[in-house]
Scaffold this active site. Structure first.
Site, PDB file in Angstrom:
ATOM      1  N   ASP A  43       0.824  -1.210   0.000  1.00  0.00           N
ATOM      2  CA  ASP A  43       0.000   0.000   0.000  1.00  0.00           C
ATOM      3  C   ASP A  43       0.859   1.261   0.000  1.00  0.00           C
ATOM      4  O   ASP A  43       2.040   1.222   0.377  1.00  0.00           O
ATOM      5  CB  ASP A  43      -0.881   0.042   1.252  1.00  0.00           C
ATOM      6  CG  ASP A  43      -1.886  -1.086   1.298  1.00  0.00           C
ATOM      7  OD1 ASP A  43      -2.302  -1.537   0.222  1.00  0.00           O
ATOM      8  OD2 ASP A  43      -2.254  -1.503   2.415  1.00  0.00           O
ATOM      9  N   TYR A  94       6.617  -9.849   7.419  1.00  0.00           N
ATOM     10  CA  TYR A  94       6.325  -8.428   7.612  1.00  0.00           C
ATOM     11  C   TYR A  94       6.610  -8.026   9.055  1.00  0.00           C
ATOM     12  O   TYR A  94       6.490  -8.834   9.981  1.00  0.00           O
ATOM     13  CB  TYR A  94       4.857  -8.122   7.319  1.00  0.00           C
ATOM     14  CG  TYR A  94       4.465  -8.151   5.864  1.00  0.00           C
ATOM     15  CD1 TYR A  94       4.397  -6.974   5.123  1.00  0.00           C
ATOM     16  CD2 TYR A  94       4.128  -9.349   5.231  1.00  0.00           C
ATOM     17  CE1 TYR A  94       4.012  -6.995   3.785  1.00  0.00           C
ATOM     18  CE2 TYR A  94       3.747  -9.379   3.893  1.00  0.00           C
ATOM     19  CZ  TYR A  94       3.690  -8.193   3.183  1.00  0.00           C
ATOM     20  OH  TYR A  94       3.307  -8.214   1.864  1.00  0.00           O
TER      21      TYR A  94
END
Length: 257
Positions: A43, A94
């Site tokens: 994103d 992540y």
């Protein structure tokens, strides 16, 4: 023969990885002409140190980076076979980083444990119109660590859906603040309610690694350039944060006069 490139970038400087003229992918396309695939679509605001792109030719990494804008680097390359799909990775790792404002660490860890395993994550996904696809994914690992004034949330899995990590991060942090309960999160997994959970800010999320069964040739010189960039930016932002803190404390001093 296609080649897989490791890519690092500062998400604050780009409008996401793809889908925009100021995206990371657009910058890479201007160098390669076109790309054959990508490892992960991040994103706007999300950074990465181990994303990957598939390109049709091998170019020197220094040459590529000299033609890329500030804040994005290629630092390793591997030759792969025809038909290689960079989306089919072994694992993705992540890290989400947030300030620690006294959140209950055990409460955060209890909620983090709920996300492990295979679940219907509809409550923790922002759908892009693909509702026909079952929103069932498997999360291999979720970790919560606190060091100093920061909370570190680790997520490992073969793949994650749109906004899934940021929504899970929000739930974990909210549990630590007493905003939501462990039972509330359990119910969202048992009886999904799309849209029930907001997303944590994008700026705290970093794609650490995408694991492939290929051997990369690492250019340590280009890797160090990315390292120095992030280190220098950290130092600048740390000083800026201290300045804002001092300004706030001074305002409280005036309030006491």
């Amino acid at each position: 023969m296609p080649y897989l490139y490791r890519v690092a970038y500062d998400g604050a400087l780009f409008h996401g990885f793809t889908g925009h003229s100021n995206s990371v992918e657009a910058a890479l396309r201007r160098v390669f002409g076109h790309l054959l695939g990508r490892g992960s679509r991040t994103d706007p605001g999300v950074s990465a140190v181990g994303n990957a792109v598939l390109a049709p030719s091998r170019l020197p990494l220094g040459y590529i980076n000299s033609r890329l804008p500030r804040g994005v680097w290629t630092w390793a390359v591997a030759e792969v076979g025809e038909g290689f799909n960079p989306r089919r990775a072994r694992r993705r790792r992540y890290l989400y980083v947030a300030p620690h404002w006294g959140e209950d660490v055990e409460a955060m860890r209890e909620v983090a444990e709920l996300f492990k395993g295979t679940h219907d994550f509809s409550s923790f996904i922002q759908f892009r119109g693909e509702r026909g696809t079952p929103p069932v994914t498997t999360v291999d690992e979720v970790g919560v660590e606190v060091a100093g004034r920061l909370v570190y949330l680790y997520f490992v899995g073969k793949g994650f859906r749109n906004k899934q990590i940021r929504k899970m991060a929000w739930a974990i942090l909210a549990a630590g603040r007493g905003v939501v309960s462990r039972r509330y999160v359990e119910e969202l997994l048992e009886r999904p309610r799309p849209g029930a959970v907001p997303s944590a800010p994008a700026e705290g999320l970093i794609l650490l690694d995408i694991e492939y069964d290929v051997k990369f040739d690492v250019d340590r010189g280009e890797l160090r350039k990315a390292y120095v960039y992030f280190l220098e930016k950290y130092r600048r932002l740390e000083a800026l944060a201290a300045a804002y803190r001092a300004a706030g404390e001074r305002l409280l001093f005036y309030d006491d006069l």
